[in-house]
Design a protein around this motif. Structure first.
Motif, PDB file in Angstrom:
ATOM      1  N   TRP A   1      35.863  44.732  44.541  1.00 45.54           N
ATOM      2  CA  TRP A   1      36.115  46.024  43.899  1.00 45.54           C
ATOM      3  C   TRP A   1      35.539  47.175  44.726  1.00 45.54           C
ATOM      4  O   TRP A   1      36.122  48.249  44.816  1.00 45.54           O
ATOM      5  CB  TRP A   1      35.540  46.036  42.492  1.00 45.54           C
ATOM      6  CG  TRP A   1      35.806  47.320  41.758  1.00 45.54           C
ATOM      7  CD1 TRP A   1      34.889  48.240  41.373  1.00 45.54           C
ATOM      8  CD2 TRP A   1      37.063  47.830  41.342  1.00 45.54           C
ATOM      9  NE1 TRP A   1      35.487  49.278  40.725  1.00 45.54           N
ATOM     10  CE2 TRP A   1      36.842  49.047  40.687  1.00 45.54           C
ATOM     11  CE3 TRP A   1      38.377  47.360  41.440  1.00 45.54           C
ATOM     12  CZ2 TRP A   1      37.850  49.825  40.161  1.00 45.54           C
ATOM     13  CZ3 TRP A   1      39.388  48.129  40.897  1.00 45.54           C
ATOM     14  CH2 TRP A   1      39.128  49.352  40.276  1.00 45.54           C
ATOM     15  N   GLU A   2      34.383  46.958  45.348  1.00 42.06           N
ATOM     16  CA  GLU A   2      33.792  47.991  46.203  1.00 42.06           C
ATOM     17  C   GLU A   2      34.727  48.358  47.360  1.00 42.06           C
ATOM     18  O   GLU A   2      34.745  49.496  47.818  1.00 42.06           O
ATOM     19  CB  GLU A   2      32.444  47.524  46.751  1.00 42.06           C
ATOM     20  CG  GLU A   2      31.333  47.552  45.733  1.00 42.06           C
ATOM     21  CD  GLU A   2      30.024  47.001  46.275  1.00 42.06           C
ATOM     22  OE1 GLU A   2      29.968  46.675  47.485  1.00 42.06           O
ATOM     23  OE2 GLU A   2      29.075  46.887  45.496  1.00 42.06           O
TER      24      GLU A   2
ATOM     25  N   GLU B   1      38.352  49.830  45.249  1.00 45.44           N
ATOM     26  CA  GLU B   1      38.274  50.978  44.337  1.00 45.44           C
ATOM     27  C   GLU B   1      38.493  52.323  45.019  1.00 45.44           C
ATOM     28  O   GLU B   1      39.263  53.144  44.501  1.00 45.44           O
ATOM     29  CB  GLU B   1      36.927  50.966  43.595  1.00 45.44           C
ATOM     30  CG  GLU B   1      36.811  52.019  42.511  1.00 45.44           C
ATOM     31  CD  GLU B   1      36.255  53.322  43.047  1.00 45.44           C
ATOM     32  OE1 GLU B   1      36.552  54.366  42.440  1.00 45.44           O
ATOM     33  OE2 GLU B   1      35.543  53.302  44.065  1.00 45.44           O
ATOM     34  N   PRO B   2      37.884  52.604  46.188  1.00 47.55           N
ATOM     35  CA  PRO B   2      38.128  53.922  46.785  1.00 47.55           C
ATOM     36  C   PRO B   2      39.595  54.155  47.122  1.00 47.55           C
ATOM     37  O   PRO B   2      40.113  55.251  46.935  1.00 47.55           O
ATOM     38  CB  PRO B   2      37.263  53.900  48.050  1.00 47.55           C
ATOM     39  CG  PRO B   2      36.201  52.902  47.764  1.00 47.55           C
ATOM     40  CD  PRO B   2      36.865  51.869  46.916  1.00 47.55           C
TER      41      PRO B   2
ATOM     42  N   TRP C   1      42.206  52.573  45.696  1.00 47.83           N
ATOM     43  CA  TRP C   1      42.967  52.538  44.439  1.00 47.83           C
ATOM     44  C   TRP C   1      42.803  53.838  43.662  1.00 47.83           C
ATOM     45  O   TRP C   1      43.746  54.374  43.104  1.00 47.83           O
ATOM     46  CB  TRP C   1      42.479  51.346  43.621  1.00 47.83           C
ATOM     47  CG  TRP C   1      43.153  51.191  42.307  1.00 47.83           C
ATOM     48  CD1 TRP C   1      44.398  50.717  42.073  1.00 47.83           C
ATOM     49  CD2 TRP C   1      42.604  51.538  41.031  1.00 47.83           C
ATOM     50  NE1 TRP C   1      44.671  50.727  40.746  1.00 47.83           N
ATOM     51  CE2 TRP C   1      43.584  51.237  40.071  1.00 47.83           C
ATOM     52  CE3 TRP C   1      41.390  52.077  40.617  1.00 47.83           C
ATOM     53  CZ2 TRP C   1      43.387  51.439  38.724  1.00 47.83           C
ATOM     54  CZ3 TRP C   1      41.202  52.273  39.264  1.00 47.83           C
ATOM     55  CH2 TRP C   1      42.196  51.960  38.342  1.00 47.83           C
ATOM     56  N   SER C   2      41.577  54.408  43.659  1.00 49.12           N
ATOM     57  CA  SER C   2      41.332  55.633  42.894  1.00 49.12           C
ATOM     58  C   SER C   2      41.631  56.892  43.692  1.00 49.12           C
ATOM     59  O   SER C   2      41.613  57.991  43.153  1.00 49.12           O
ATOM     60  CB  SER C   2      39.878  55.671  42.435  1.00 49.12           C
ATOM     61  OG  SER C   2      39.017  55.795  43.555  1.00 49.12           O
ATOM     62  N   GLY C   3      41.875  56.752  44.999  1.00 49.27           N
ATOM     63  CA  GLY C   3      42.129  57.913  45.837  1.00 49.27           C
ATOM     64  C   GLY C   3      40.861  58.549  46.353  1.00 49.27           C
ATOM     65  O   GLY C   3      40.897  59.544  47.065  1.00 49.27           O
ATOM     66  N   ARG C   4      39.704  57.993  46.016  1.00 45.51           N
ATOM     67  CA  ARG C   4      38.428  58.513  46.486  1.00 45.51           C
ATOM     68  C   ARG C   4      38.129  57.870  47.837  1.00 45.51           C
ATOM     69  O   ARG C   4      38.281  56.668  48.005  1.00 45.51           O
ATOM     70  CB  ARG C   4      37.335  58.145  45.480  1.00 45.51           C
ATOM     71  CG  ARG C   4      35.984  58.734  45.817  1.00 45.51           C
ATOM     72  CD  ARG C   4      34.984  58.449  44.700  1.00 45.51           C
ATOM     73  NE  ARG C   4      34.825  57.024  44.429  1.00 45.51           N
ATOM     74  CZ  ARG C   4      34.038  56.220  45.133  1.00 45.51           C
ATOM     75  NH1 ARG C   4      33.368  56.662  46.167  1.00 45.51           N
ATOM     76  NH2 ARG C   4      33.932  54.956  44.805  1.00 45.51           N
TER      77      ARG C   4
ATOM     78  N   ARG D   1      35.982  56.395  50.932  1.00 48.35           N
ATOM     79  CA  ARG D   1      34.729  55.666  51.047  1.00 48.35           C
ATOM     80  C   ARG D   1      33.678  56.493  51.740  1.00 48.35           C
ATOM     81  O   ARG D   1      33.992  57.389  52.514  1.00 48.35           O
ATOM     82  CB  ARG D   1      34.947  54.379  51.846  1.00 48.35           C
ATOM     83  CG  ARG D   1      35.627  53.314  51.018  1.00 48.35           C
ATOM     84  CD  ARG D   1      35.832  52.109  51.834  1.00 48.35           C
ATOM     85  NE  ARG D   1      36.933  52.441  52.775  1.00 48.35           N
ATOM     86  CZ  ARG D   1      37.486  51.589  53.591  1.00 48.35           C
ATOM     87  NH1 ARG D   1      37.050  50.364  53.655  1.00 48.35           N
ATOM     88  NH2 ARG D   1      38.462  51.935  54.374  1.00 48.35           N
TER      89      ARG D   1
END
Length: 197
Positions: free
Chosen positions: A175-176, A179-180, A182-185, A187
């Motif tokens: 997930w680490e 997640e960036p 997938w969420s558009g954030r 790293r």
């Protein structure tokens, strides 16, 4: 990345699911086998002990010399209440004995009753019946099956807890990474000025 890929390593593998489903059945089978083996061993041990005891038990006819005395209130919890009465009998042949023997409640004086004696002619506990032996074997077998089942359930729970902890740790690591994106954030360490764009 799809949901199966996010659910953690090994969680979607059909073989692992099959093992998870089979484990309780295997534990049940092992518990039943342990119970059957324990019951059989108790039955055989009881049969040997009963045969050895029966060789030293003799049933004789005794004559009561007094009225039966009811059992005390404390012993009235027995399934078959037994009273006692003074009696006389012969064992071995032509050897007169006397003592207190168990008799049915309200047995009058002068009644003939069957009593069990040992090799010396003293009143003794009768040999166990097949029903007594079966009850002992059943109780022991049930106890062994319960213990084996409890141990098996404990092992399954411990293995599942360890596997679940490993899956959750792997899921967190994945997930680490995901997640960036997938969420558009972005790293940490990426973006303008870091050499990564």
């Amino acid at each position: 990345m799809n949901r199966r890929e996010l659910s953690g390593p090994g969680s979607g593998v059909p073989g692992i699911r099959a093992v998870r489903r089979a484990a309780p059945v295997l534990v049940l089978a092992i518990a039943l086998i342990c119970g059957a083996v324990a019951a059989g061993m108790l039955w055989n041990a009881g049969a040997r002990a009963d045969r050895a005891l029966a060789a030293h038990r003799h049933q004789v006819q005794a004559t009561t010399t007094g009225r039966a005395v009811d059992p005390p209130a404390v012993s009235r919890q027995n399934v078959v209440p037994r009273s006692v009465a003074p009696a006389v009998w012969e064992y071995p042949d032509n050897v007169h004995r006397s003592g207190t023997v168990q008799v049915p409640p309200r047995t009058p004086q002068g009644r003939t009753v069957a009593v069990w004696v040992d090799d010396n002619g003293a009143p003794a506990r009768p040999p166990a019946t097949g029903a007594d032996r079966a009850l002992t074997a059943l109780a022991g077998g049930t106890g062994a099956a319960a213990v084996a089942g409890a141990v098996g359930v404990g092992v399954i729970a411990a293995v599942r807890r360890c596997a679940e902890g490993g899956r959750l740790a792997a899921w967190e690591r994945e997930w680490e990474q995901v997640e960036p994106v997938w969420s558009g954030r972005l790293r940490r360490g990426s973006g303008p000025g870091t050499g990564e764009e």
